[in-house]
Design a protein around this motif. Structure first.
Motif, PDB file in Angstrom:
ATOM      1  N   VAL A 155       0.801  -1.218   0.000  1.00 34.82           N
ATOM      2  CA  VAL A 155       0.000   0.000   0.000  1.00 34.82           C
ATOM      3  C   VAL A 155       0.836   1.271   0.000  1.00 34.82           C
ATOM      4  N   PHE A 156       1.979   1.268   0.665  1.00 30.08           N
ATOM      5  CA  PHE A 156       2.760   2.499   0.752  1.00 30.08           C
ATOM      6  C   PHE A 156       3.311   2.924  -0.598  1.00 30.08           C
ATOM      7  N   PHE A 157       3.838   1.979  -1.355  1.00 30.25           N
ATOM      8  CA  PHE A 157       4.362   2.333  -2.673  1.00 30.25           C
ATOM      9  C   PHE A 157       3.241   2.738  -3.620  1.00 30.25           C
ATOM     10  N   VAL A 158       2.083   2.099  -3.480  1.00 28.39           N
ATOM     11  CA  VAL A 158       0.922   2.490  -4.294  1.00 28.39           C
ATOM     12  C   VAL A 158       0.542   3.935  -4.001  1.00 28.39           C
ATOM     13  N   PHE A 175      -0.559   8.171   6.516  1.00 29.13           N
ATOM     14  CA  PHE A 175      -0.434   8.122   7.974  1.00 29.13           C
ATOM     15  C   PHE A 175      -1.430   7.140   8.595  1.00 29.13           C
ATOM     16  N   VAL A 176      -2.605   7.016   7.994  1.00 31.47           N
ATOM     17  CA  VAL A 176      -3.568   6.011   8.459  1.00 31.47           C
ATOM     18  C   VAL A 176      -2.978   4.610   8.297  1.00 31.47           C
ATOM     19  N   GLN A 177      -2.375   4.368   7.131  1.00 32.02           N
ATOM     20  CA  GLN A 177      -1.778   3.058   6.865  1.00 32.02           C
ATOM     21  C   GLN A 177      -0.604   2.775   7.795  1.00 32.02           C
ATOM     22  N   LEU A 178       0.119   3.821   8.176  1.00 35.79           N
ATOM     23  CA  LEU A 178       1.210   3.635   9.140  1.00 35.79           C
ATOM     24  C   LEU A 178       0.670   3.095  10.464  1.00 35.79           C
ATOM     25  N   GLY A 179      -0.512   3.557  10.821  1.00 33.07           N
ATOM     26  CA  GLY A 179      -1.116   3.105  12.065  1.00 33.07           C
ATOM     27  C   GLY A 179      -1.715   1.721  11.982  1.00 33.07           C
ATOM     28  N   GLU A 180      -2.010   1.255  10.776  1.00 29.53           N
ATOM     29  CA  GLU A 180      -2.707  -0.025  10.610  1.00 29.53           C
ATOM     30  C   GLU A 180      -1.797  -1.181  10.204  1.00 29.53           C
ATOM     31  N   ASN A 181      -0.610  -0.866   9.656  1.00 31.69           N
ATOM     32  CA  ASN A 181       0.279  -1.915   9.154  1.00 31.69           C
ATOM     33  C   ASN A 181       1.440  -2.147  10.105  1.00 31.69           C
ATOM     34  N   PHE A 182       1.642  -3.408  10.451  1.00 32.08           N
ATOM     35  CA  PHE A 182       2.722  -3.778  11.358  1.00 32.08           C
ATOM     36  C   PHE A 182       4.062  -3.763  10.633  1.00 32.08           C
ATOM     37  N   PHE A 235      10.081   0.326   4.766  1.00 29.94           N
ATOM     38  CA  PHE A 235      11.257   0.894   5.428  1.00 29.94           C
ATOM     39  C   PHE A 235      10.794   1.606   6.693  1.00 29.94           C
ATOM     40  N   ASP A 236      11.720   2.199   7.422  1.00 31.99           N
ATOM     41  CA  ASP A 236      11.390   2.773   8.735  1.00 31.99           C
ATOM     42  C   ASP A 236      10.147   3.645   8.695  1.00 31.99           C
ATOM     43  N   ARG A 237       9.344   3.544   9.731  1.00 33.59           N
ATOM     44  CA  ARG A 237       8.120   4.349   9.839  1.00 33.59           C
ATOM     45  C   ARG A 237       8.463   5.836   9.847  1.00 33.59           C
ATOM     46  N   GLU A 238       9.555   6.196  10.504  1.00 26.61           N
ATOM     47  CA  GLU A 238       9.973   7.595  10.543  1.00 26.61           C
ATOM     48  C   GLU A 238      10.317   8.099   9.147  1.00 26.61           C
ATOM     49  N   ALA A 249       6.427  11.328   3.290  1.00 26.12           N
ATOM     50  CA  ALA A 249       5.048  11.763   3.038  1.00 26.12           C
ATOM     51  C   ALA A 249       4.894  13.262   3.298  1.00 26.12           C
ATOM     52  N   SER A 250       5.447  13.725   4.413  1.00 28.18           N
ATOM     53  CA  SER A 250       5.351  15.143   4.759  1.00 28.18           C
ATOM     54  C   SER A 250       6.098  16.011   3.748  1.00 28.18           C
ATOM     55  N   GLY A 251       7.261  15.533   3.313  1.00 23.32           N
ATOM     56  CA  GLY A 251       8.047  16.285   2.347  1.00 23.32           C
ATOM     57  C   GLY A 251       7.350  16.422   1.005  1.00 23.32           C
ATOM     58  N   LEU A 252       6.723  15.365   0.558  1.00 25.28           N
ATOM     59  CA  LEU A 252       5.986  15.406  -0.707  1.00 25.28           C
ATOM     60  C   LEU A 252       4.797  16.355  -0.606  1.00 25.28           C
ATOM     61  N   ASP A 253       4.128  16.329   0.540  1.00 24.93           N
ATOM     62  CA  ASP A 253       2.991  17.229   0.755  1.00 24.93           C
ATOM     63  C   ASP A 253       3.449  18.694   0.774  1.00 24.93           C
ATOM     64  N   ASP A 254       4.634  18.941   1.315  1.00 26.96           N
ATOM     65  CA  ASP A 254       5.180  20.305   1.348  1.00 26.96           C
ATOM     66  C   ASP A 254       5.378  20.868  -0.061  1.00 26.96           C
ATOM     67  N   ILE A 255       5.786  20.019  -0.993  1.00 30.67           N
ATOM     68  CA  ILE A 255       5.962  20.479  -2.381  1.00 30.67           C
ATOM     69  C   ILE A 255       4.649  21.034  -2.908  1.00 30.67           C
ATOM     70  N   ALA A 256       3.569  20.294  -2.694  1.00 34.32           N
ATOM     71  CA  ALA A 256       2.252  20.738  -3.161  1.00 34.32           C
ATOM     72  C   ALA A 256       1.796  21.996  -2.426  1.00 34.32           C
ATOM     73  N   ASP A 257       2.040  22.037  -1.122  1.00 33.56           N
ATOM     74  CA  ASP A 257       1.603  23.191  -0.320  1.00 33.56           C
ATOM     75  C   ASP A 257       2.250  24.486  -0.819  1.00 33.56           C
ATOM     76  N   PHE A 258       3.548  24.450  -1.061  1.00 28.67           N
ATOM     77  CA  PHE A 258       4.242  25.666  -1.483  1.00 28.67           C
ATOM     78  C   PHE A 258       3.977  25.997  -2.950  1.00 28.67           C
ATOM     79  N   MET A 259       3.673  24.982  -3.748  1.00 29.43           N
ATOM     80  CA  MET A 259       3.286  25.255  -5.125  1.00 29.43           C
ATOM     81  C   MET A 259       1.953  25.997  -5.149  1.00 29.43           C
ATOM     82  N   TYR A 260       1.011  25.516  -4.341  1.00 33.03           N
ATOM     83  CA  TYR A 260      -0.289  26.181  -4.253  1.00 33.03           C
ATOM     84  C   TYR A 260      -0.135  27.600  -3.702  1.00 33.03           C
ATOM     85  N   ALA A 261       0.696  27.764  -2.672  1.00 31.11           N
ATOM     86  CA  ALA A 261       0.920  29.098  -2.099  1.00 31.11           C
ATOM     87  C   ALA A 261       1.498  30.046  -3.144  1.00 31.11           C
ATOM     88  N   SER A 262       2.406  29.555  -3.959  1.00 33.74           N
ATOM     89  CA  SER A 262       2.988  30.384  -5.021  1.00 33.74           C
ATOM     90  C   SER A 262       1.906  30.870  -5.980  1.00 33.74           C
TER      91      SER A 262
END
Length: 212
Positions: free
Chosen positions: A16-19, A68-75, A79-82, A88-101
């Motif tokens: 699921v994570f790679f998907v 983040f939901v999947q992180l909580g549901e998958n044992f 790779f590391d949860r951290e 995930a946060s870094g990818l979201d930041d790209i979109a956030d700053f693109m929209y802000a621009s």
């Protein structure tokens, strides 16, 4: 039951994570492509592009939340949860700053600086490389290709630094204080998008070093 079979029982069967990461990458590529193409033929009275950027940003938020939901549901995670959280946060930041621009381009209603499209092209190229890196990171099938994409993203960020400094020099030559304040703000938001892409590349590179 052998230890290998026991391990497989706990693995996410649909990877699921790679998907989800591939879906995120698709959104970023589409978002950055539309951003760039819209600025090539820009009309301040038509806010279609801004609405689309908002839609992309909301879809990215939904995908990030699902990761983040999947992180909580998958044992078991690939790779590391951290690392998954940082990526995930870094990818979201790209979109956030693109929209802000895009938002501030419309809010300020200032003439478009030629550097805007230089930045959006670099952003689009960076997102393409992010997509390629994530694709090749899946099962660590091509570490060399992942590394090459990360290097390209870093080089695009370096180019963006030069674009920013040159654009600001030209901007100050206008001696128009209000214009300088507005355009400089947008330029800095655009440059930050490339910084965020570089952060993602660094996270991917770190994952590669740990696991490949």
């Amino acid at each position: 039951m052998g230890i290998g079979n026991i391990f497989k029982m706990f693995q996410p069967k649909d990877k699921v994570f790679f998907v989800l990461f591939e879906k995120v990458a698709e959104e970023l590529v589409a978002m950055s492509k539309e951003f760039h193409e819209s600025l090539l033929d820009f009309d301040i009275n038509d806010d279609t592009m801004l609405q689309h950027m908002s839609d992309y940003e909301h879809r990215m938020d939904d995908l990030t939340h699902e990761i983040f939901v999947q992180l909580g549901e998958n044992f078991i995670t690939p790779f590391d949860r951290e690392d998954i959280s940082h990526l995930a946060s870094g990818l979201d930041d790209i979109a956030d700053f693109m929209y802000a621009s895009a938002k501030y381009i419309y809010l300020y209603k200032a003439p478009l600086d030629p550097a805007y499209t230089e930045f959006t092209l670099l952003i689009y190229k960076s997102c393409l490389e992010v997509q390629l890196a994530l694709k090749n990171l899946n099962d660590f099938k091509d570490p060399k290709a992942v590394k090459e994409s990360c290097i390209k993203i870093n080089s695009f960020e370096n180019i963006a630094d030069d674009v920013l400094s040159q654009a600001i020099v030209k901007l100050f030559e206008t001696n128009d204080a209000l214009l300088i304040i507005k355009v400089k703000s947008v330029l800095e938001y655009l440059e930050t998008v490339t910084d965020k892409a570089e952060d993602v590349a660094n996270t991917i590179d770190s994952i590669l070093i740990k696991y490949a």
